[in-house]
Design an enzyme around this catalytic site. Structure first.
Site, short mmCIF file in Angstrom:
data_model
loop_
_atom_site.label_atom_id
_atom_site.label_comp_id
_atom_site.label_asym_id
_atom_site.label_seq_id
_atom_site.Cartn_x
_atom_site.Cartn_y
_atom_site.Cartn_z
N ASN A 49 0.82 -1.04 0.03
CA ASN A 49 -0.13 -0.17 0.12
C ASN A 49 0.84 1.13 0.12
OD1 ASN A 49 0.67 -0.63 2.70
ND2 ASN A 49 -1.20 0.48 3.53
N VAL A 50 0.30 2.26 -0.69
CA VAL A 50 1.05 3.77 -0.88
C VAL A 50 -0.09 4.57 -0.66
CG1 VAL A 50 2.27 5.32 -2.41
CG2 VAL A 50 2.56 2.57 -2.64
N GLU A 51 0.25 5.34 0.59
CA GLU A 51 -0.99 6.21 1.22
C GLU A 51 -0.48 7.63 0.56
OE1 GLU A 51 -1.79 4.52 5.61
OE2 GLU A 51 -0.60 6.14 5.60
N CYS A 60 -4.14 0.82 -2.43
CA CYS A 60 -3.97 -0.54 -1.62
C CYS A 60 -2.80 -1.27 -2.01
CB CYS A 60 -5.46 -1.48 -1.82
SG CYS A 60 -6.77 -0.35 -0.91
N GLU A 62 -3.20 -4.14 -3.57
CA GLU A 62 -3.71 -4.89 -4.53
C GLU A 62 -3.46 -4.30 -5.66
OE1 GLU A 62 -5.68 -6.49 -1.10
OE2 GLU A 62 -5.13 -4.70 -1.77
N CYS A 93 -10.33 -5.73 0.64
CA CYS A 93 -11.55 -4.89 0.74
C CYS A 93 -12.41 -5.12 -0.64
CB CYS A 93 -11.22 -3.29 0.91
SG CYS A 93 -10.43 -2.66 -0.54
N CYS A 96 -10.73 -3.68 -3.68
CA CYS A 96 -9.55 -4.50 -4.35
C CYS A 96 -10.21 -6.03 -4.57
CB CYS A 96 -8.59 -4.76 -3.13
SG CYS A 96 -7.68 -3.29 -3.01
#
Length: 134
Positions: A49-51, A60, A62, A93, A96
């Site tokens: 994940n990359v915020e 996410c 995925e 989720c 995803c």
């Protein structure tokens, strides 16, 4: 390659997800996630994940996994595992699950908190590319 769960090395796939998780960019939530999948041709693709400061733009794990899939030759996913920062198995989720559905092989399997499930079990009656050709 058959997608029989007996042929999937779930431990190795989950270890790949854990390695991917170590690259997560999570300065806001501090909740790293890593994902890994096995392709029909035997490759393992992974993502983290990359915020983003604008939270809605966060990607996410995925998302980066599917990007790596496309960047490394495409194909279809036969098995999938996802973990949190403690290495615990996570269920993707809803967004995803839909993303993975697009790139699934027939009878794709996911390692979930409830054991190994097919994509059809985790996203029943899904909408996909086949509906657009009608």
């Amino acid at each position: 390659m058959s997608n029989n769960s007996a042929e999937v090395d779930w431990d190795a796939l989950t270890a790949a997800a854990r390695r991917a998780m170590e690259h997560a960019y999570v300065p806001y939530s501090k909740y790293p996630v890593g994902a890994a999948a096995l392709t029909e041709d035997g490759r393992v693709v992974s993502g983290c994940n990359v915020e983003n400061a604008s939270y809605g733009l966060t990607l996410c794990a995925e998302c980066s996994l599917v990007s790596q899939l496309q960047m490394t030759g495409g194909g279809r996913l036969v098995a999938f595992s996802c973990v949190d920062g403690d290495g615990n198995i996570l269920m993707p989720c809803g967004r995803c699950r839909q993303l993975l559905y697009e790139f699934r092989a027939p009878d794709m399997q996911l390692l979930t908190v409830s054991g190994i499930k097919t994509m059809h079990e985790v996203l029943p009656d899904a909408f996909g590319p086949e509906h657009l050709s009608r």
